[in-house]
Scaffold this active site. Sequence first.
Site, PDB file in Angstrom:
ATOM      1  CG  ASP A  12     -25.835 -53.632   4.855  1.00 49.59           C
ATOM      2  OD1 ASP A  12     -24.599 -53.555   4.990  1.00 49.59           O
ATOM      3  OD2 ASP A  12     -26.613 -53.447   5.804  1.00 49.59           O
ATOM      4  CB  SER A  13     -24.610 -57.537   6.982  1.00 50.56           C
ATOM      5  OG  SER A  13     -24.760 -56.285   7.628  1.00 50.56           O
ATOM      6  CE1 TYR A  44     -23.528 -61.228   6.798  1.00 50.38           C
ATOM      7  CE2 TYR A  44     -22.143 -60.187   5.146  1.00 50.38           C
ATOM      8  CZ  TYR A  44     -23.169 -61.052   5.465  1.00 50.38           C
ATOM      9  OH  TYR A  44     -23.815 -61.724   4.468  1.00 50.38           O
ATOM     10  N   GLY A  45     -20.339 -57.569  11.507  1.00 52.72           N
ATOM     11  CA  GLY A  45     -19.243 -56.760  12.074  1.00 52.72           C
ATOM     12  C   GLY A  45     -18.199 -57.489  12.887  1.00 52.72           C
ATOM     13  CB  CYS A  75     -22.036 -53.893   3.670  1.00 52.12           C
ATOM     14  SG  CYS A  75     -21.518 -54.686   5.196  1.00 52.12           S
ATOM     15  CG  ASN A  76     -18.286 -48.908   5.386  1.00 56.10           C
ATOM     16  OD1 ASN A  76     -17.450 -48.234   4.812  1.00 56.10           O
ATOM     17  ND2 ASN A  76     -19.530 -48.483   5.559  1.00 56.10           N
ATOM     18  CB  THR A  77     -18.492 -55.295   7.653  1.00 55.67           C
ATOM     19  OG1 THR A  77     -18.865 -54.283   8.588  1.00 55.67           O
ATOM     20  CG2 THR A  77     -17.787 -56.421   8.374  1.00 55.67           C
ATOM     21  CD  GLU A 160     -29.484 -55.071  11.765  1.00 53.42           C
ATOM     22  OE1 GLU A 160     -30.247 -56.042  11.756  1.00 53.42           O
ATOM     23  OE2 GLU A 160     -29.120 -54.473  10.724  1.00 53.42           O
ATOM     24  CB  CYS A 194     -20.821 -48.626   9.956  1.00 57.43           C
ATOM     25  SG  CYS A 194     -22.148 -49.851  10.153  1.00 57.43           S
ATOM     26  CB  THR A 195     -24.190 -48.463   5.196  1.00 58.06           C
ATOM     27  OG1 THR A 195     -24.243 -49.871   5.471  1.00 58.06           O
ATOM     28  CG2 THR A 195     -23.132 -48.192   4.157  1.00 58.06           C
ATOM     29  CG  HIS A 196     -26.359 -50.724  10.285  1.00 62.53           C
ATOM     30  ND1 HIS A 196     -25.804 -51.472   9.286  1.00 62.53           N
ATOM     31  CD2 HIS A 196     -27.386 -51.457  10.795  1.00 62.53           C
ATOM     32  CE1 HIS A 196     -26.445 -52.626   9.201  1.00 62.53           C
ATOM     33  NE2 HIS A 196     -27.417 -52.640  10.098  1.00 62.53           N
TER      34      HIS A 196
HETATM   35  N1  DGL Z   1     -23.717 -51.899   7.482  1.00 63.27           N
HETATM   36  C1  DGL Z   1     -22.505 -52.638   7.672  1.00 63.27           C
HETATM   37  C2  DGL Z   1     -21.302 -51.742   7.411  1.00 63.27           C
HETATM   38  O1  DGL Z   1     -21.395 -50.759   6.692  1.00 63.27           O
HETATM   39  C3  DGL Z   1     -22.246 -53.312   8.992  1.00 63.27           C
HETATM   40  C4  DGL Z   1     -23.273 -54.049   9.695  1.00 63.27           C
HETATM   41  C5  DGL Z   1     -22.821 -55.352  10.311  1.00 63.27           C
HETATM   42  O2  DGL Z   1     -22.078 -55.349  11.297  1.00 63.27           O
HETATM   43  O3  DGL Z   1     -23.258 -56.332   9.756  1.00 63.27           O
HETATM   44  O4  DGL Z   1     -20.243 -52.032   7.908  1.00 63.27           O
END
Ligand code: DGL
Length: 282
Positions: A12-13, A44-45, A75-77, A160, A194-196
């Site tokens: 993940d990011s 990363y978003g 990570c979805n992004t 974060e 988004c996994t966050h």
């Molecule tokens: N956890 C990441 C996701 O699932 C996104 C976090 C980011 O923006 O880096 O998209």
Amino acid sequence: MQQKQGPIGVFDSGYGGLTVLKEFVNILPAYDFIYLGDNARAPYGNRSFDTVYQYTWQCVQWFFKQGCSLVILACNTASAKALRTIQQKNLTILPEYKRVLGVIRPTTEIVGNYTDSGHIGILATTGTVQSNSYVIEIEKLFPGVTVFQQPCPMWVPLIENNEYESKGADFFVKEYIHSLLHQSARIDTVILACTHYPLLLHKINEYMPVDIKIISQGTIVAKGLADYLERHPEMDDLCSKTGKVHFFTTDDTNDFNTKAAIFYGSEVQSDHIDLQKEGFSA
Ligand code: DGL
């Protein structure tokens, strides 16, 4: 030559992928995992396709160097912006047993089964929304379903920065849910893409009408991985199984350990890696 066994890589990011790793370990406790959070370059978003691809591919190569044959982009992004290029450009020139999977496919495969109205909402980073990956995948798998998307650019920074319990978080949770539901009154299922976002679940529950189903990805992706390993015994054979989990971050380990424990739900001890020193920088 017999290929050596190695852990499954989980990427993940930053911290979000830990919500997925937790479910991997629950469902597949015998397997070894290594987790890498690219915290030094997160989030990363809002980054461009090319940057997300470059960063993700560097990290995937690092996993391969650690002996992983299978890497999951939790990570979805990264799944939305880098996976296809990695699969079509990079992996085709590597041995067949080097595989990279994402989180979007396992989620979209089952999501059509949750909706009665046929209107599904996606809450995600700007990058994931811009990629249109969820719309394309869901409409392909469930042609009668219509997808509505809402970017939530403030949610990852709030999480974060440990502000996910604050009044500011209330404001932005309410705001984005309102904007999503404004697009269609018939949305009955919402994916936290988004996994966050599971860290904001209690606030999301507060502002989402009770009759709307909220879908977090952790268990879905974990079941998807278990199913994949069953269908691909040749890949399963390449996964070592001593029940170990090893954590790495590209940033400060003390910081990582403290925050990661919140996402992972138990104590975390990490090691630092410097991608540049290891020869994986852009
Ligand atoms: N956890 C990441 C996701 O699932 C996104 C976090 C980011 O923006 O880096 O998209």
